[in-house]
Enzyme design. Structure first.
Site, PDB file in Angstrom:
ATOM      1  N   HIS A 282       1.628   4.804   4.876  1.00  0.00           N
ATOM      2  CA  HIS A 282       0.654   5.389   3.953  1.00  0.00           C
ATOM      3  C   HIS A 282       0.995   6.845   3.663  1.00  0.00           C
ATOM      4  O   HIS A 282       1.004   7.286   2.512  1.00  0.00           O
ATOM      5  CB  HIS A 282      -0.752   5.325   4.558  1.00  0.00           C
ATOM      6  CG  HIS A 282      -1.305   3.950   4.655  1.00  0.00           C
ATOM      7  ND1 HIS A 282      -2.527   3.675   5.222  1.00  0.00           N
ATOM      8  CD2 HIS A 282      -0.813   2.753   4.263  1.00  0.00           C
ATOM      9  CE1 HIS A 282      -2.763   2.384   5.176  1.00  0.00           C
ATOM     10  NE2 HIS A 282      -1.732   1.808   4.597  1.00  0.00           N
TER      11      HIS A 282
ATOM     12  N   SER B 135       0.791  -1.224   0.000  1.00  0.00           N
ATOM     13  CA  SER B 135       0.000   0.000   0.000  1.00  0.00           C
ATOM     14  C   SER B 135       0.825   1.276   0.000  1.00  0.00           C
ATOM     15  O   SER B 135       0.369   2.307  -0.496  1.00  0.00           O
ATOM     16  CB  SER B 135      -0.942   0.016   1.199  1.00  0.00           C
ATOM     17  OG  SER B 135      -0.200  -0.043   2.400  1.00  0.00           O
TER      18      SER B 135
END
Length: 351
Positions: free
Chosen positions: A314, A256
């Site tokens: 992230h 991610s």
């Protein structure tokens, strides 16, 4: 909350729990028909390592408090990130040169031996026809699909390796990023291809496929590859620095961070693109607003110490994407010097 986690770089429990991405996935879809979603990377607490990962009940594991991260490991992580990033972009530059050279030579060969290429398929042997069919199918793919396919394959191979009991210890050592572990550097890269849960893998690959074509068309395949790989390691570095600062060492894995880079890059380059939430097509918003909300959620997670997702990774990935959307063209243009040097070096060796 506008969106929650579909893409997750979450924090796995290192010993007592399995990596499990059992979360609801409100997925976004670009109005042009390409789906988009949120990224997640999973994290494990830094307990004594064991190759026996017991089933989880679905509850996230909190990282242990006051677990110091060795300063040497942080220095190694920073140095590795710098060297890896430079290596990726240098390699992409050389790959671009070789691909361009091969294309020119292929066009010249076709012009010279066009009569051979014009033969009917009936005159060719069976295997040649198979290769030609595969080549035609590959050529028909979009630039994004051509980049997505090998990355998906690498993720599937790593996912299958998690299912081999004899490899469990190796996977924990090299395919999860843990700043307190003895092996720090290469896991920062390999963990970006590692998913333990099928839902985790599906969510990340779904989102990547949604944004891959827009990024690949804008960047080109060589630059896309360099950005994606470098972003994965950079997001791992942000996770390492955050864990070191908060003394909460633990294992992380997932693609991610790199995917957030693609998402942020596309949203920054095309901020007026309209996005909508899957199953809620009437609710639309701009890509620029969407990335701000996602980064705001991750910033809140970092400040408030939320443990379910690796918010630092992230946020690092998103920052890398915005940086490259802003300054990437100028940086990529500086490769010309390396291209000329490599061209001269190659010509010298051929003499």
């Amino acid at each position: 909350m506008l969106m929650s986690r579909a893409l997750c770089r979450s924090w796995l429990p290192q010993v007592a729990r399995r990596c499990h991405a059992n979360v609801n996935v409100p997925i976004l879809r670009i109005n042009s028909g390409h789906p988009a979603a949120r990224s997640c990377r999973q994290i494990h607490s830094n307990r004594k390592q064991s190759s026996n990962l017991k089933p989880t009940t679905g509850e996230p594991a909190a990282a242990e408090q006051n677990t110091p991260v060795p300063v040497n490991n942080v220095i190694k992580a920073v140095a590795f990130t710098g060297a890896f990033t430079v290596g990726c972009f240098a390699g992409a530059t050389i790959l671009e040169y070789e691909n361009t050279r091969s294309l020119i030579l292929e066009k010249a060969r076709q012009a010279r031996f066009g009569w051979w290429q014009s033969r009917s398929l009936a005159d060719r042997d069976y295997w040649t026809q198979i290769k030609q069919d595969i080549r035609r199918h590959w050529d028909s793919l979009t630039p994004g699909d051509k980049m997505f396919a090998p990355i998906l394959l690498c993720n599937l191979v790593a996912f299958a390796m998690w299912r081999v009991p004899a490899l469990k210890s190796t996977m924990i050592t090299y395919f999860t990023s843990n700043p307190a572990a003895k092996v720090v550097c290469w896991p920062m890269f390999l963990s970006t291809f590692s998913h333990y849960s099928a839902m985790h893998l599906f969510a990340n690959m779904y989102v990547m496929h949604s944004f891959a074509n827009a990024a690949a068309v804008s960047l080109g395949k060589e630059q896309f590859l360099a950005v994606y790989l470098s972003a994965g390691v950079f997001s791992s570095l942000m996770s390492v620095l955050y864990k070191a600062a908060t003394s909460q060492a633990g294992m992380s894995l997932g693609a991610s961070g790199a995917i957030m880079t693609l998402l942020a890059y596309v949203c920054t380059q095309y901020p007026d693109t309209q996005l909508s939430i899957l199953f809620l097509p009437a609710l639309t918003f701009s890509a620029g607003a969407g990335i701000k909300v996602l980064m705001g959620i991750d910033f809140a997670g970092v400040v408030m110490g939320w443990k379910f997702f690796d918010h630092a990774a992230h946020l690092g990935g998103a920052m890398f994407g915005i940086f490259w959307a802003t300054y990437g063209a100028q940086i990529w243009a500086k490769r010309i010097g390396l291209l000329n040097y490599y061209h001269d070096l190659r010509r010298t060796k051929q003499k």
